[in-house]
Design an enzyme around this catalytic site. Sequence first.
Site, PDB file in Angstrom:
ATOM      1  N   PRO A   2      63.699  41.334  65.212  1.00  0.00           N
ATOM      2  CA  PRO A   2      64.680  41.466  64.131  1.00  0.00           C
ATOM      3  C   PRO A   2      63.955  41.448  62.787  1.00  0.00           C
ATOM      4  O   PRO A   2      62.874  40.885  62.679  1.00  0.00           O
ATOM      5  CB  PRO A   2      65.552  40.226  64.284  1.00  0.00           C
ATOM      6  CG  PRO A   2      64.718  39.243  65.022  1.00  0.00           C
ATOM      7  CD  PRO A   2      63.790  40.038  65.875  1.00  0.00           C
ATOM      8  N   GLU A   3      64.532  42.080  61.791  1.00  0.00           N
ATOM      9  CA  GLU A   3      63.941  42.051  60.456  1.00  0.00           C
ATOM     10  C   GLU A   3      64.712  41.077  59.566  1.00  0.00           C
ATOM     11  O   GLU A   3      65.712  40.495  59.968  1.00  0.00           O
ATOM     12  CB  GLU A   3      63.919  43.469  59.883  1.00  0.00           C
ATOM     13  CG  GLU A   3      63.024  44.390  60.722  1.00  0.00           C
ATOM     14  CD  GLU A   3      62.441  45.533  59.925  1.00  0.00           C
ATOM     15  OE1 GLU A   3      62.204  45.370  58.716  1.00  0.00           O
ATOM     16  OE2 GLU A   3      62.209  46.599  60.514  1.00  0.00           O
ATOM     17  N   ARG A 117      64.271  38.032  77.677  1.00  0.00           N
ATOM     18  CA  ARG A 117      62.863  38.278  78.020  1.00  0.00           C
ATOM     19  C   ARG A 117      61.978  37.054  77.815  1.00  0.00           C
ATOM     20  O   ARG A 117      60.779  37.126  78.055  1.00  0.00           O
ATOM     21  CB  ARG A 117      62.360  39.476  77.210  1.00  0.00           C
ATOM     22  CG  ARG A 117      63.139  40.727  77.603  1.00  0.00           C
ATOM     23  CD  ARG A 117      62.870  41.881  76.673  1.00  0.00           C
ATOM     24  NE  ARG A 117      61.522  42.415  76.829  1.00  0.00           N
ATOM     25  CZ  ARG A 117      61.038  43.413  76.115  1.00  0.00           C
ATOM     26  NH1 ARG A 117      61.791  43.970  75.180  1.00  0.00           N
ATOM     27  NH2 ARG A 117      59.817  43.846  76.303  1.00  0.00           N
TER      28      ARG A 117
END
Length: 286
Positions: A2-3, A117
Site C-alpha cells: 500500500p502507498e 500471504r
Amino acid sequence: MPELPEVEVVRRGLERWVAHRTVAEAEVLHPRAVRRHVAGADDFAHRLKGHRIGVPSRRGKYLWLPLEDTDQSILAHLGMSGQLLVQPHTAPDEKHLRIRVRFTDALDTELRFVDQRTFGGLSLHDNTPDGLPDVIAHIARDPLDELFDDEAFHRALRRKRSTIKRALLDQSLISGVGNIYADEALWRARIHYERPTATFTRPRTGSLLGHVRDVMNSALAVGGTSFDSLYVNVNGESGYFDRSLDAYGREGLPCRRCGTAMRRRPWMNRSSYYCPKCQRPPRITP
Ligand SMILES: [Zn+2]
C-alpha cells in the site's frame, strides 16, 4: 505494498475506532504474524494487555499504535496483503485472521489483523525520544508531514548523484512515495523518471513536491469516503484511485494532456509509465 494515502486512510479509521480503548486481550492465531516481535507471541500478548491505545501515527507507509503509559508502540507491517479490520465480535473469523485484539469497553467491536500471504504482521518496539518506533528511526518524513523540509530535501536531492524516480522512492530522503504515485507526480510535473537529480533547480524541486502532494491529497480525498464504514481496510492494489490515474497502468493509451501514446519501460523490477512527448528523456545519461 500500500502507498501513503491508503495507509493514511487506515490510520484515520483506527483513530476513530480504536484510539483510547484499553486492551483486554490479544490473541495470536499464527506465530508468523508476530515474528518481528523477537520475544514471541506470549510476550506480545502479555505486553498489550491492560494498556490503552494512543492516537495512531504514521510516517510514510509506516503505521503504529502507541501504548499509553509505556515507551512502546505496536508497529503494523501491512506487507503485500495485510489488513487491519475493525469488526463486530459476532462477525465470523476471516479465513486468514492472524491476530485479534479485544477491548475492555462495552463497544461491540474488535481489531483484527488479517493477512493472506503472512509477509506482514504486528510487533512491539521501544520508542525514540520523538515517539517513533526505534526500527523506523531512519525513515524520512513524508511530504504530507507539516515538518517536512522542502529546502533540505532539495539540497539532499542535489547531492544524491541519482535519478529522480530512484530518489523519490528512497525512504531515507522522502518517505511514502511508491511506484504508482511517483509515476503520477512525474507525469504531472512533466519530468522524465531518469532525469539526474543534479540537474534539479529549486523551482523544479518545488514544482515536483507540489505535484507529489496533490496526487496524494486527491487519493486521500477519494479514499476518505470509506471512513464512515466500520470496515477499515487496506490492501496493495487499492481500487478507489484507479479511475483517476493519469500515468500508471496507461501503456498505449493517449496522454491526457497531449494525446501521445503513453509508454511503459521496465524499471528496477517494476515499470515506469510516462508520456514520451511531455516527459522528455534526459540528454545525458548519468
Ligand atoms: Zn503527453
